[in-house]
Design an enzyme around this catalytic site. Structure first.
Site, PDB file in Angstrom:
ATOM      1  N   LYS A 151     -11.738  -7.725   6.164  1.00  0.00           N
ATOM      2  CA  LYS A 151     -11.258  -6.755   7.148  1.00  0.00           C
ATOM      3  C   LYS A 151     -12.234  -5.614   7.307  1.00  0.00           C
ATOM      4  CE  LYS A 151      -7.406  -3.611   7.513  1.00  0.00           C
ATOM      5  NZ  LYS A 151      -6.296  -3.028   6.813  1.00  0.00           N
ATOM      6  N   LYS A 175     -12.384  -5.154   1.989  1.00  0.00           N
ATOM      7  CA  LYS A 175     -11.912  -4.219   3.005  1.00  0.00           C
ATOM      8  C   LYS A 175     -12.890  -3.061   3.095  1.00  0.00           C
ATOM      9  CE  LYS A 175      -7.915  -1.388   4.248  1.00  0.00           C
ATOM     10  NZ  LYS A 175      -6.524  -1.050   3.939  1.00  0.00           N
ATOM     11  N   CYS A 202       0.859  -1.185   0.000  1.00  0.00           N
ATOM     12  CA  CYS A 202       0.000   0.000   0.000  1.00  0.00           C
ATOM     13  C   CYS A 202       0.892   1.231   0.000  1.00  0.00           C
ATOM     14  CB  CYS A 202      -0.900   0.002   1.235  1.00  0.00           C
ATOM     15  SG  CYS A 202      -2.279   1.153   1.056  1.00  0.00           S
TER      16      CYS A 202
HETATM   17  C1  PBG Z   1      -3.171   0.292   4.822  1.00  0.00           C
HETATM   18  C2  PBG Z   1      -3.724  -0.474   5.944  1.00  0.00           C
HETATM   19  C3  PBG Z   1      -4.614  -0.061   6.963  1.00  0.00           C
HETATM   20  C4  PBG Z   1      -4.717  -1.130   7.844  1.00  0.00           C
HETATM   21  C5  PBG Z   1      -3.933  -2.153   7.338  1.00  0.00           C
HETATM   22  N1  PBG Z   1      -3.346  -1.730   6.151  1.00  0.00           N
HETATM   23  C6  PBG Z   1      -5.228   1.241   7.235  1.00  0.00           C
HETATM   24  C7  PBG Z   1      -6.256   1.796   6.387  1.00  0.00           C
HETATM   25  O1  PBG Z   1      -6.693   1.246   5.379  1.00  0.00           O
HETATM   26  O2  PBG Z   1      -6.647   2.912   6.732  1.00  0.00           O
HETATM   27  C8  PBG Z   1      -5.518  -1.146   9.115  1.00  0.00           C
HETATM   28  C9  PBG Z   1      -5.117  -2.186  10.083  1.00  0.00           C
HETATM   29  C10 PBG Z   1      -5.649  -2.025  11.440  1.00  0.00           C
HETATM   30  O3  PBG Z   1      -6.507  -1.165  11.746  1.00  0.00           O
HETATM   31  O4  PBG Z   1      -5.186  -2.789  12.285  1.00  0.00           O
HETATM   32  N2  PBG Z   1      -4.014   0.638   3.818  1.00  0.00           N
END
Ligand code: PBG
Length: 329
Positions: free
Chosen positions: A250, A197, A122
């Protein structure tokens, strides 16, 4: 009893610890877990994340020792998130050879070759605006971001990552990353796609830990609406067609219906991400003495497996692994 009544004795199978153990349907193992780590630039620094007691950002020099502890507990996989000093508009730190995650991966594979490194692919930790791709006209540009994400995945594989886990939610990311990995000679490296997600308030503490809060707007043009269930099916099917080897759902806790839906339609391993907000809530209640932390954590994680998760990404992984070790002694 008169004949027209049915009377069943379910308690027979709950009569003792041994009996309950005999009929237990779902189990947790240390090897089911992927443990996330936040890696800082610099040396000899360990910062506790305020909203995640017990979770630290650590510098590279402290990594080998941390990984030794993790391996001793029987955990087989870790996931690295970078906290770089410098950020820019295009997230350069995500795909340079000397990037923080690339350096952490090289070190991990050198000292702990059997520990699997899962790379989170990411840009949000590396962009000055905090979004997961590049910005054009006030929004994240899907196809322009894909090029940089593919570059990030290849650089992570070059550093030695065992699994590529793209979390950016751009359309087409599995196809583009699969092709880039294959072209670079990484046909053997699997993709663990964050297929499903949601745009979730449960990520709040993570954004403190990874310093990745969007500087304007939110992630709703690329992450999913929590109201939607059919959309999860579309996302999951698409990523399977594009060649994903694992699918992530997620967050986990408020989305166990989605975990079950996805489990029922795919034949690859399903991973539940027990996210930062889910961790923080338990810790806060536990600090107040309102809940029994160990029992609650085990129950939550078991419920994720019961819902259909084969694997769980969790900040509780080390705690669970050590409780399981105690149980077996
Ligand atoms: C990156 C990412 C995020 C999380 C994992 N990878 C944050 C988001 O999308 O804002 C969140 C993981 C967590 O809250 O434990 N994109």
């Amino acid at each position: 009893m008169e004949e027209r009544y049915t009377f069943k004795r379910h308690r027979r199978l709950r009569s003792s610890e041994s009996m309950r153990s005999l009929v237990k349907e779902t189990h947790l193992r240390a090897a089911d877990f992927i443990y996330p780590l936040f890696i800082l630039e610099g040396t000899n620094t360990k910062n506790e994340v305020p909203s995640m007691p017990g979770i630290y950002q650590i510098t590279l020099d402290l990594l080998a020792e941390e990984l030794a502890d993790i391996e001793k507990l029987g955990i087989k996989s870790v996931m690295f998130f970078g906290v770089p000093n410098e950020k820019d508009e295009v997230g350069t730190g995500a795909y340079i050879e000397t990037g923080i995650v690339q350096e952490a991966t090289k070190r991990a594979k050198k000292h702990h070759p059997n520990l699997l490194v899962v790379a989170d692919t990411c840009l949000c930790e590396y962009t000055s605006h905090g979004h997961c791709g590049v910005i054009h006209d006030g929004d994240v540009d899907n196809d322009a971001s894909l090029k940089l994400l593919a570059k990030t995945a290849v650089s992570q594989a070059e550093a030695g990552a065992d699994i590529i886990a793209p979390s950016n939610m751009m359309d087409g990311f599995v196809t583009v990353i699969r092709k880039a990995l294959d072209d670079a000679g990484f046909t053997h490296i699997p993709i663990m796609s964050y297929a499903v997600k949601y745009a979730s308030a449960f990520y709040g503490p993570f954004r403190d830990a990874a310093d990745s809060t969007p500087q304007f707007g939110d992630r709703k043009t690329y992450q999913m609406d929590p109201a939607n269930r059919l959309e999860a099916i579309r996302e999951a099917k698409t990523d399977i067609e594009e060649g994903a080897d694992f699918l992530i759902v997620k967050p986990a806790l408020s989305y166990l219906d989605i975990v079950r839906d996805v489990r029922n339609i795919v034949d690859v391993p399903v991973v539940a991400y027990n996210v930062s907000g889910e961790y923080a809530m338990v810790k806060a209640a536990s600090e107040k003495g309102w809940i029994d932390e160990q029992s609650l954590v085990m129950e939550k994680l078991l419920s994720m497996k019961r819902a259909g998760a084969d694997l769980i990404i969790s900040y509780f992984a080390k705690d669970v692994a050590s409780w399981l070790q105690e149980e077996n002694q």
